[in-house]
Design a protein around this motif. Structure first.
Motif, PDB file in Angstrom:
ATOM      1  N   PRO A 178       0.795  -1.232   0.000  1.00  0.00           N
ATOM      2  CA  PRO A 178       0.000   0.000   0.000  1.00  0.00           C
ATOM      3  C   PRO A 178       0.827   1.282   0.000  1.00  0.00           C
ATOM      4  CG  PRO A 178       0.024  -0.981   2.181  1.00  0.00           C
ATOM      5  CD  PRO A 178       0.675  -1.968   1.266  1.00  0.00           C
ATOM      6  N   VAL A 179       0.221   2.298  -0.585  1.00  0.00           N
ATOM      7  CA  VAL A 179       0.691   3.677  -0.520  1.00  0.00           C
ATOM      8  C   VAL A 179      -0.393   4.469   0.201  1.00  0.00           C
ATOM      9  CG1 VAL A 179       1.247   5.752  -1.864  1.00  0.00           C
ATOM     10  CG2 VAL A 179       1.989   3.482  -2.673  1.00  0.00           C
ATOM     11  N   TYR A 180      -0.019   5.210   1.224  1.00  0.00           N
ATOM     12  CA  TYR A 180      -0.996   6.013   1.984  1.00  0.00           C
ATOM     13  C   TYR A 180      -0.287   7.301   2.376  1.00  0.00           C
ATOM     14  CZ  TYR A 180      -4.955   6.726   5.269  1.00  0.00           C
ATOM     15  OH  TYR A 180      -6.074   7.200   5.930  1.00  0.00           O
ATOM     16  N   ILE A 181      -0.632   8.400   1.691  1.00  0.00           N
ATOM     17  CA  ILE A 181       0.045   9.686   1.894  1.00  0.00           C
ATOM     18  C   ILE A 181      -0.991  10.776   2.120  1.00  0.00           C
ATOM     19  CG2 ILE A 181       1.670  11.366   0.920  1.00  0.00           C
ATOM     20  CD1 ILE A 181       2.781   9.124  -0.851  1.00  0.00           C
ATOM     21  N   ASP A 182      -0.786  11.553   3.161  1.00  0.00           N
ATOM     22  CA  ASP A 182      -1.612  12.716   3.489  1.00  0.00           C
ATOM     23  C   ASP A 182      -0.907  13.935   2.884  1.00  0.00           C
ATOM     24  OD1 ASP A 182      -2.904  14.876   4.670  1.00  0.00           O
ATOM     25  OD2 ASP A 182      -2.590  14.209   6.733  1.00  0.00           O
ATOM     26  N   VAL A 183      -1.586  14.632   1.965  1.00  0.00           N
ATOM     27  CA  VAL A 183      -0.977  15.727   1.202  1.00  0.00           C
ATOM     28  C   VAL A 183      -1.732  17.028   1.459  1.00  0.00           C
ATOM     29  CG1 VAL A 183      -0.299  16.557  -1.079  1.00  0.00           C
ATOM     30  CG2 VAL A 183      -0.338  14.088  -0.613  1.00  0.00           C
ATOM     31  N   SER A 184      -1.005  18.076   1.838  1.00  0.00           N
ATOM     32  CA  SER A 184      -1.571  19.429   1.978  1.00  0.00           C
ATOM     33  C   SER A 184      -0.904  20.342   0.959  1.00  0.00           C
ATOM     34  CB  SER A 184      -1.327  19.978   3.378  1.00  0.00           C
ATOM     35  OG  SER A 184      -1.949  19.186   4.367  1.00  0.00           O
ATOM     36  N   GLY A 188      -2.256  27.477  -5.187  1.00  0.00           N
ATOM     37  CA  GLY A 188      -1.281  27.473  -6.268  1.00  0.00           C
ATOM     38  C   GLY A 188      -0.273  26.341  -6.202  1.00  0.00           C
ATOM     39  N   GLY A 189      -0.345  25.508  -5.164  1.00  0.00           N
ATOM     40  CA  GLY A 189       0.625  24.438  -4.992  1.00  0.00           C
ATOM     41  C   GLY A 189       0.377  23.255  -5.911  1.00  0.00           C
ATOM     42  N   ARG A 190       1.444  22.451  -6.110  1.00  0.00           N
ATOM     43  CA  ARG A 190       1.359  21.266  -6.962  1.00  0.00           C
ATOM     44  C   ARG A 190       2.021  20.080  -6.263  1.00  0.00           C
ATOM     45  NH1 ARG A 190      -0.325  22.009 -11.980  1.00  0.00           N
ATOM     46  NH2 ARG A 190       0.529  19.977 -12.577  1.00  0.00           N
ATOM     47  N   PHE A 191       1.567  18.874  -6.637  1.00  0.00           N
ATOM     48  CA  PHE A 191       2.111  17.648  -6.067  1.00  0.00           C
ATOM     49  C   PHE A 191       2.293  16.636  -7.181  1.00  0.00           C
ATOM     50  CE2 PHE A 191       0.999  13.334  -4.466  1.00  0.00           C
ATOM     51  CZ  PHE A 191       2.067  13.129  -3.602  1.00  0.00           C
ATOM     52  N   VAL A 203      -7.706   9.182  -4.879  1.00  0.00           N
ATOM     53  CA  VAL A 203      -7.458  10.287  -3.959  1.00  0.00           C
ATOM     54  C   VAL A 203      -8.784  10.629  -3.280  1.00  0.00           C
ATOM     55  CG1 VAL A 203      -5.493  11.247  -5.207  1.00  0.00           C
ATOM     56  CG2 VAL A 203      -7.795  12.008  -5.789  1.00  0.00           C
ATOM     57  N   TYR A 204      -8.679  11.131  -2.054  1.00  0.00           N
ATOM     58  CA  TYR A 204      -9.884  11.565  -1.346  1.00  0.00           C
ATOM     59  C   TYR A 204      -9.636  12.972  -0.819  1.00  0.00           C
ATOM     60  CZ  TYR A 204     -13.865  11.857   1.769  1.00  0.00           C
ATOM     61  OH  TYR A 204     -15.036  12.260   2.376  1.00  0.00           O
ATOM     62  N   VAL A 205     -10.439  13.918  -1.305  1.00  0.00           N
ATOM     63  CA  VAL A 205     -10.282  15.321  -0.919  1.00  0.00           C
ATOM     64  C   VAL A 205     -11.133  15.593   0.316  1.00  0.00           C
ATOM     65  CG1 VAL A 205     -10.594  17.711  -1.649  1.00  0.00           C
ATOM     66  CG2 VAL A 205      -9.861  15.985  -3.306  1.00  0.00           C
ATOM     67  N   PHE A 206     -10.513  16.130   1.370  1.00  0.00           N
ATOM     68  CA  PHE A 206     -11.293  16.429   2.565  1.00  0.00           C
ATOM     69  C   PHE A 206     -11.204  17.885   3.008  1.00  0.00           C
ATOM     70  CE2 PHE A 206      -7.235  14.676   3.934  1.00  0.00           C
ATOM     71  CZ  PHE A 206      -6.843  15.438   5.023  1.00  0.00           C
ATOM     72  N   GLU A 207     -10.417  18.682   2.310  1.00  0.00           N
ATOM     73  CA  GLU A 207     -10.415  20.136   2.512  1.00  0.00           C
ATOM     74  C   GLU A 207     -10.154  20.790   1.165  1.00  0.00           C
ATOM     75  OE1 GLU A 207      -7.515  21.323   5.394  1.00  0.00           O
ATOM     76  OE2 GLU A 207      -8.371  20.113   7.011  1.00  0.00           O
ATOM     77  N   PRO A 239      -6.233  26.575  -0.916  1.00  0.00           N
ATOM     78  CA  PRO A 239      -5.544  25.402  -0.358  1.00  0.00           C
ATOM     79  C   PRO A 239      -6.405  24.145  -0.475  1.00  0.00           C
ATOM     80  CG  PRO A 239      -5.511  27.270   1.178  1.00  0.00           C
ATOM     81  CD  PRO A 239      -6.488  27.607   0.094  1.00  0.00           C
ATOM     82  N   VAL A 240      -5.741  22.991  -0.470  1.00  0.00           N
ATOM     83  CA  VAL A 240      -6.458  21.719  -0.539  1.00  0.00           C
ATOM     84  C   VAL A 240      -5.685  20.676   0.269  1.00  0.00           C
ATOM     85  CG1 VAL A 240      -5.275  20.940  -2.644  1.00  0.00           C
ATOM     86  CG2 VAL A 240      -7.537  20.037  -2.102  1.00  0.00           C
ATOM     87  N   ARG A 241      -6.416  19.731   0.814  1.00  0.00           N
ATOM     88  CA  ARG A 241      -5.788  18.613   1.518  1.00  0.00           C
ATOM     89  C   ARG A 241      -6.497  17.326   1.096  1.00  0.00           C
ATOM     90  NH1 ARG A 241      -4.789  18.188   8.115  1.00  0.00           N
ATOM     91  NH2 ARG A 241      -3.382  16.375   8.059  1.00  0.00           N
ATOM     92  N   PHE A 242      -5.695  16.307   0.816  1.00  0.00           N
ATOM     93  CA  PHE A 242      -6.274  15.057   0.330  1.00  0.00           C
ATOM     94  C   PHE A 242      -5.394  13.878   0.729  1.00  0.00           C
ATOM     95  CE2 PHE A 242      -3.608  16.847  -3.024  1.00  0.00           C
ATOM     96  CZ  PHE A 242      -2.826  15.768  -3.429  1.00  0.00           C
ATOM     97  N   LEU A 243      -5.985  12.687   0.657  1.00  0.00           N
ATOM     98  CA  LEU A 243      -5.252  11.445   0.820  1.00  0.00           C
ATOM     99  C   LEU A 243      -4.981  10.847  -0.551  1.00  0.00           C
ATOM    100  CD1 LEU A 243      -7.377   9.740   3.646  1.00  0.00           C
ATOM    101  CD2 LEU A 243      -5.356  11.203   3.931  1.00  0.00           C
ATOM    102  N   LEU A 244      -3.763  10.358  -0.762  1.00  0.00           N
ATOM    103  CA  LEU A 244      -3.436   9.545  -1.930  1.00  0.00           C
ATOM    104  C   LEU A 244      -3.255   8.120  -1.438  1.00  0.00           C
ATOM    105  CD1 LEU A 244      -2.534   8.897  -4.839  1.00  0.00           C
ATOM    106  CD2 LEU A 244      -0.219   9.601  -4.168  1.00  0.00           C
ATOM    107  N   ILE A 245      -4.068   7.208  -1.967  1.00  0.00           N
ATOM    108  CA  ILE A 245      -4.051   5.817  -1.513  1.00  0.00           C
ATOM    109  C   ILE A 245      -3.953   4.905  -2.730  1.00  0.00           C
ATOM    110  CG2 ILE A 245      -5.392   4.024  -0.345  1.00  0.00           C
ATOM    111  CD1 ILE A 245      -6.614   6.258   1.394  1.00  0.00           C
ATOM    112  N   ALA A 246      -3.036   3.953  -2.672  1.00  0.00           N
ATOM    113  CA  ALA A 246      -2.856   3.021  -3.782  1.00  0.00           C
ATOM    114  C   ALA A 246      -2.452   1.663  -3.239  1.00  0.00           C
ATOM    115  CB  ALA A 246      -1.794   3.547  -4.762  1.00  0.00           C
ATOM    116  N   GLY A 247      -2.695   0.608  -4.022  1.00  0.00           N
ATOM    117  CA  GLY A 247      -2.330  -0.732  -3.599  1.00  0.00           C
ATOM    118  C   GLY A 247      -2.396  -1.720  -4.746  1.00  0.00           C
ATOM    119  N   ARG A 248      -1.683  -2.815  -4.586  1.00  0.00           N
ATOM    120  CA  ARG A 248      -1.659  -3.840  -5.613  1.00  0.00           C
ATOM    121  C   ARG A 248      -2.958  -4.638  -5.569  1.00  0.00           C
ATOM    122  NH1 ARG A 248      -0.007  -9.089  -5.870  1.00  0.00           N
ATOM    123  NH2 ARG A 248       0.869  -9.096  -3.771  1.00  0.00           N
TER     124      ARG A 248
END
Length: 282
Positions: A178-184, A188-191, A203-207, A239-248
């Motif tokens: 698994p990949v589980y990353i909390d991104v803020s 104007g920001g990029r990821f 991805v799941y956007v919560f803000e 601004p935005v905050r989201f989770l990036l989640i991935a898995g095999r």
């Protein structure tokens, strides 16, 4: 390199679970809203004690893993194996129910904000009946970094490259990788991040609101991503905050009955009989 784009939106739906905890469910709200190996994602967030105070009293699981990630508040985990763990702001727990676990998660506050997520990850058939396991992950165990483009990240699982070296999350050795990353992201920001090409990802956007290519994702929406080996996200109008989640993916049949997730109906019936007779955790 192939950049993943938006394949599907899953708008989270208000519901309740446990003893009446109010939450929002995106993945898992119905069978068509799963993404192998992920079965469910719940977001709980409230300043009102009545929305969370009853908690999640003792209940069983079999056949999958749960990941609880706390942003605000204090929850206590206890299970039949004698594990006892404090879920504090910024901390997480990674629990493998496997052949069977009976546990509870109860709020340790009577007021204030309670906010976080619970993710269910399927187990392959070969691991569904292994011994249950539990790991309490303290906030300071989760590495953090600021990346080019302004992204602030916390890595629970997976690996991410930074200017000062690689960050690896505390959770390793899981079959689904698994990949589980909390991104803020600031306005104007990029990821940008490399994700294994064969992994399912969302991805799941919560803000705020996020941009994925020419598409956007609103708050409380999961975005299932297409195949590829790279994810590129941007803040959209603030601004935005989201989770990036991935898995095999596991690519096996899934038969679910409440807290039991197996491969066949017969295995579900066995799980129910084991629970009713007290053999679920034997």
């Amino acid at each position: 390199m192939t950049t993943r784009t938006l394949a599907q939106r899953i708008v989270s739906a208000p519901t309740s679970d446990g003893a009446g905890v109010r939450l929002r469910r995106s993945l898992g709200q119905h069978q068509g809203a799963r993404l192998d190996p992920f079965l469910m994602l719940d977001e709980f967030s409230s300043d009102k004690a009545d929305d969370y105070i009853a908690g999640f009293p003792s209940h069983p699981h079999r056949g999958f893993e749960t990941v609880t990630y706390m942003l605000d508040g204090h929850m206590l985990h206890e299970d039949h194996m004698g594990n006892r763990g404090d879920l504090l702001p910024g901390g997480a727990q990674w629990m493998s129910a496997a052949r069977g676990i009976i546990h509870s998660e109860m709020p340790q506050q009577e007021s204030g904000r309670m906010r976080g997520f619970q993710l269910w990850i399927n187990l392959p058939a070969a691991e569904k009946m292994k011994d249950a396991g539990y790991r309490d992950i303290r906030p300071e165990e989760i590495p953090e970094a600021t990346l080019p483009g302004g992204a602030q990240v916390r890595v629970l699982a997976g690996r991410i490259e930074t200017a000062s070296g690689a960050l690896e999350g505390p959770v390793t050795g899981v079959t689904t990788e698994p990949v589980y990353i909390d991104v803020s992201l600031p306005a104007g920001g990029r990821f940008e991040h490399a994700v294994p090409e064969g992994h399912s990802a969302f991805v799941y956007v919560f803000e705020g609101r996020a941009a994925i290519g020419t598409d956007t994702l609103d708050t409380h929406v999961a975005g299932v991503l297409t195949a590829g080996d790279r994810v590129e996200m941007a803040a959209h109008e603030g601004p935005v905050r989201f989770l990036l989640i991935a898995g095999r993916p596991i690519r096996e049949p899934v038969v679910q009955y409440g807290p039991f997730v197996m491969n066949t109906r017969e295995e579900i019936e066995r799980a129910l009989a084991d629970y009713q007779s007290g053999r679920l955790t034997a």
